[in-house]
Write a protein that holds these residues in place. Structure first.
Motif, short mmCIF file in Angstrom:
data_model
loop_
_atom_site.label_atom_id
_atom_site.label_comp_id
_atom_site.label_asym_id
_atom_site.label_seq_id
_atom_site.Cartn_x
_atom_site.Cartn_y
_atom_site.Cartn_z
N GLN A 180 2.74 33.56 88.45
CA GLN A 180 2.59 32.75 89.65
C GLN A 180 2.52 33.64 90.89
OE1 GLN A 180 5.93 29.97 89.37
NE2 GLN A 180 4.52 28.38 88.71
N ARG A 181 1.87 33.10 91.94
CA ARG A 181 1.70 33.85 93.18
C ARG A 181 1.98 32.92 94.37
NH1 ARG A 181 -3.23 35.90 95.24
NH2 ARG A 181 -4.33 34.16 94.23
N ARG A 182 2.65 33.48 95.36
CA ARG A 182 2.84 32.78 96.62
C ARG A 182 2.26 33.67 97.72
NH1 ARG A 182 8.83 31.65 98.08
NH2 ARG A 182 8.74 33.86 98.61
N LEU A 215 -1.60 32.10 88.72
CA LEU A 215 -2.43 33.27 88.96
C LEU A 215 -3.13 33.64 87.65
CD1 LEU A 215 -3.06 35.19 91.31
CD2 LEU A 215 -1.29 36.71 90.46
N TRP A 244 4.17 27.77 95.27
CA TRP A 244 3.66 28.74 94.31
C TRP A 244 2.45 28.15 93.61
CZ3 TRP A 244 5.88 33.60 93.53
CH2 TRP A 244 7.12 33.81 94.15
N VAL A 251 -5.63 39.77 94.27
CA VAL A 251 -4.34 39.69 94.97
C VAL A 251 -4.50 40.37 96.33
CG1 VAL A 251 -2.94 39.57 92.90
CG2 VAL A 251 -3.55 41.80 93.80
N ASP A 258 1.11 39.01 99.29
CA ASP A 258 1.34 38.15 98.13
C ASP A 258 2.69 38.47 97.47
OD1 ASP A 258 -1.06 36.98 98.54
OD2 ASP A 258 -2.01 37.70 96.70
N THR A 259 3.38 37.42 97.05
CA THR A 259 4.57 37.56 96.21
C THR A 259 4.21 37.07 94.82
OG1 THR A 259 6.05 37.21 98.09
CG2 THR A 259 6.98 36.90 95.91
N ILE A 260 4.50 37.88 93.81
CA ILE A 260 4.10 37.57 92.43
C ILE A 260 5.34 37.58 91.55
CG2 ILE A 260 2.72 38.35 90.47
CD1 ILE A 260 0.79 39.60 92.49
N ARG A 277 6.58 41.97 95.72
CA ARG A 277 5.77 41.62 96.89
C ARG A 277 4.87 42.79 97.19
NH1 ARG A 277 6.63 42.25 102.40
NH2 ARG A 277 8.79 42.86 102.01
#
Length: 354
Positions: A63-65, A75, A72, A81, A85-87, A113
């Motif tokens: 998942q990515r935010r 991904l 979220w 990316v 991005d936070t993964i 991140r």
């Protein structure tokens, strides 16, 4: 009779006023929500205007935010990316990111991140908040740095380091090349074979694997061991057979015109309930890990965009294993491997991009 009619008429007017008030309140609430979540709604469209820092080339349940997002999203493979991005990866999952021609392998339950360096500095920062990863820097790749617990590890060409972070601290073994550690008011080079330990208060401890050789006279007499009943280790599982593509498979301009993907497959092994897939690049008789897929019950895997690898010789391995319900490998197997070569003229690469 007229009084009853007047009462009913009044009740109707009162009902309509209440209904209108509720509708107006809901409408205002919707407008407020759109205003508050407008950055999230348009962030996906705006990201297409940014330059990506890398691509997801392997993974499942990732998942990515995006930066300034609250929600979220999933991904999938071959996703780009971006900086900010936070993964995160879930339990029994993993991912491999291809960033500046370097690979970052995320293990299960890992949160990172990604951030581009400030103006004037040309490298990508990976912030590890929890979990573990392996960072492999290619000889011709871009500069990268790993940040965790207030310390920064700058990689150089050929650097291979792993990192594990938790509530009690972090451990960073450097197994290839070297890294530059900045933290605790100091900056120094960390050579291969060195492990850096960080406790929860940020204290740095350095451990170097000893290579000292003792002579027979200097070696103390070992104490007689207490007899114990040792359980024999299970024999390794056989190596998978029927690996496809075959060894020394060559990929040229004609193959890439037909398809940009490569399908890897192998036969099932008796006694195995999972397999581990690993891809290396062979450069000057040295292997650099690019992709490692965590153990899972699959007998094929697809690299969706082989153009990201560039030219060269690549080696892929598959190992049959047996894992328990917690995902721990209880029995390993013999490793089977094949190789393939990517050779594309520079003009041909331009045609593929078009």
């Amino acid at each position: 009779m007229s009084d009853i009619a007047r009462d009913n008429s009044g009740a109707g007017r009162k009902f309509r006023l209440i209904d209108f008030s509720v509708m107006l309140f809901c409408l205002l609430g919707a407008v407020y929500s759109v205003i508050m979540f407008r950055p999230d709604l348009f962030r996906a469209f705006d990201s297409g205007k940014e330059n990506p820092v890398g691509t997801v080339i392997a993974g499942n349940n990732v998942q990515r935010r995006m930066a300034n997002w609250i929600l979220w999203d999933s991904l999938p493979l071959d996703s780009r990316v971006y900086s900010g991005d936070t993964i995160r990866t879930a339990e029994l999952s993993g991912a491999t990111l291809f960033i500046e021609h370097n690979s970052v392998n995320l293990n299960e339950k890992t949160l990172i991140r990604i951030q581009r360096s400030p103006e004037g500095e040309d490298f990508v920062l990976i912030y590890l908040d929890e979990g573990s990863l392996v960072l492999s820097a290619a000889p011709g790749g871009g500069n990268m740095a790993l940040n965790l617990m207030g310390c920064q590890f700058e990689t150089g060409p050929g650097t291979v380091l792993s990192a594990s972070a938790g509530k009690d601290g972090a451990v960073v073994p450097v197994s290839g090349g070297s890294a530059v550690l900045t933290g605790d008011g100091q900056r120094r080079e960390i050579a291969s074979g060195t492990t850096i330990t960080l406790d929860s208060s940020g204290v740095i401890t350095e451990t170097i694997i000893s290579t000292e050789i003792f002579t027979a006279a200097e070696t103390p007499e070992p104490a007689l061991p207490t007899p114990v009943t040792e359980q024999p280790e299970p024999a390794p599982l056989p190596a998978p057979l029927n690996l496809q593509p075959p060894t020394e498979y060559r990929i040229g301009i004609e193959q890439l015109k037909k398809s940009s993907r490569v399908d890897f497959s192998w036969s099932a092994v008796t006694g195995a309930n999972a397999y581990v897939f690993t891809l290396f690049q062979d450069s000057n008789n040295e292997r650099r890990q690019i992709i490692r897929i965590p153990p899972g019950y699959y007998r094929d895997w697809t690299l969706e965009n082989i153009a990201m690898l560039g030219e060269g010789t690549f080696i892929w391995q598959v190992e049959a294993v047996n894992i328990n319900s917690a995902g721990t490998v209880e029995r390993r197997g013999k490793i089977a491997e094949n190789s393939f070569v990517i050779k594309v003229p520079r003009s041909g690469m331009v045609q593929i991009e078009n």
